[in-house]
Design an enzyme around this catalytic site. Structure first.
Site, PDB file in Angstrom:
ATOM      1  N   ASN A 197       0.817  -1.206   0.000  1.00 45.72           N
ATOM      2  CA  ASN A 197       0.000   0.000   0.000  1.00 45.72           C
ATOM      3  C   ASN A 197       0.849   1.253   0.000  1.00 45.72           C
ATOM      4  OD1 ASN A 197      -2.131  -1.673  -0.011  1.00 45.72           O
ATOM      5  ND2 ASN A 197      -2.660  -1.437   2.145  1.00 45.72           N
ATOM      6  N   HIS A 255       5.906  -0.687  -2.279  1.00 41.32           N
ATOM      7  CA  HIS A 255       5.586   0.222  -3.393  1.00 41.32           C
ATOM      8  C   HIS A 255       5.666   1.677  -2.960  1.00 41.32           C
ATOM      9  CE1 HIS A 255       3.218  -3.225  -5.552  1.00 41.32           C
ATOM     10  NE2 HIS A 255       4.511  -3.318  -5.728  1.00 41.32           N
TER      11      HIS A 255
END
Ligand code: NAD
Length: 282
Positions: A109, A126
């Site tokens: 997330n 990420h």
């Protein structure tokens, strides 16, 4: 049935030496942030948005100024992440960490909610859209370290790194962008080390993140066993228990990568696991 699976997960966690959690967009839907591939996901409802997202990084590489202009003048598909608050699922993982059971959370997330919830050892695979990153030296910055609005008004975009003068982008990793090597390496080490992996709210189709459970599954440990005749033999057994908590089955469920799935909402199932851990630990 679900109660038995929850109790079983709690027992594995209590007996673990190094448990980690992997999380995806599903853990944040109960904070009002849509996922991509769930039944009400952004891609599910709008496949065109997915096509555009795949072009974003290429655009950045050829026109970082134009990329930043778009970024600062259009609304994010995920909504206002600055205002979003962690939910009971994020908080349950913090509790497991505070109990000394969970050693690391690796999240796909980009919403910063695990950090807001108070997770200590966190790898943002990420990145985070609440941070910025220099694409040359990987230095991370909080958003308030740059006056992006002023850079926009003064026609000075893209921002540049105060350390190495490289181009700065959002820390959020775009499709087609390499995973920053520091977080990729650290995540792989965690997958090699863990003996319980709790996978929460991910469709597990985005690679290379989706390789982490597969890497863990490959690991075997040798255990001595006595045959009926009393002779000792060595067995190769899986070194890790992999438990999914997800609203629906995933490729990990279907390919037998996970040991089992607890089908439900992370905001409901994870607090129940914590409750069982506490009950069984006394
Ligand atoms: P995904 O959208 O591909 O899959 C989400 C999964 O979670 C689905 O299987 C869905 O059924 C399940 N789910 C939805 N709500 C749930 C709930 N309350 N409890 C349990 N399960 C639930 O998401 P992904 O696998 O994380 O991959 C998407 C990629 O998009 C990631 O790389 C991520 O970086 C990015 N993304 C991030 C956010 C965020 O930061 N909140 C949101 C959307 C997408």
């Amino acid at each position: 049935m679900i109660d038995q699976l929850i109790e079983c997960a709690a027992k594995y966690l209590i007996n673990s030496k190094y448990a980690i959690a992997l999380t995806g967009a599903g853990i944040s839907t109960e904070s009002g942030i849509p996922d991509f591939r769930g039944p009400s996901g952004i891609w599910t409802k709008n496949p065109e948005a997915e096509r555009k997202a795949y072009q974003s990084y290429e655009r950045f590489t050829v026109d970082p100024k134009g990329w930043w202009l778009d970024r600062l003048t259009t609304r994010s598909l995920l909504g206002d992440l600055e205002q979003a608050k962690p939910n009971t699922g994020h908080l349950a993982l913090v509790e497991l960490e505070n109990l000394g059971i969970l050693r690391c959370v690796i999240t796909q997330n980009v919403d910063g909610l695990h950090e807001k919830a108070g997770t200590g050892k966190l790898l943002e695979y990420h990145g985070s859209t609440l941070k910025l990153r220099c694409i040359s030296c990987n230095s991370r910055f909080t958003r308030c370290e740059f006056d992006l609005q002023k850079l926009l008004e003064d026609d000075m975009l893209p921002p540049h790194c105060p350390k190495c003068h490289g181009v700065v982008k959002s820390d959020g990793v775009a499709f087609g962008e390499p995973i920053p090597s520091d977080v990729a390496n650290d995540s792989l080490k965690e997958a090699w080390k863990c003996d319980v992996m709790l996978i929460c709210g991910t469709s597990a189709v985005v690679f290379p993140f989706a390789n982490l459970p597969r890497v863990a599954r490959e690991r075997k440990i040798e255990r001595e066993r006595r045959t009926d005749t009393g002779i000792a033999v060595m067995d190769n057994e899986p070194a890790v228990i992999i438990i999914e908590v997800n609203a629906e089955p995933t490729p990990l469920t279907e390919e037998g990568i996970s040991d089992y799935l607890i089908q439900g909402k992370t905001g409901e199932v994870l607090p129940c696991i914590v409750e069982q851990v506490k009950r069984l630990s006394v």
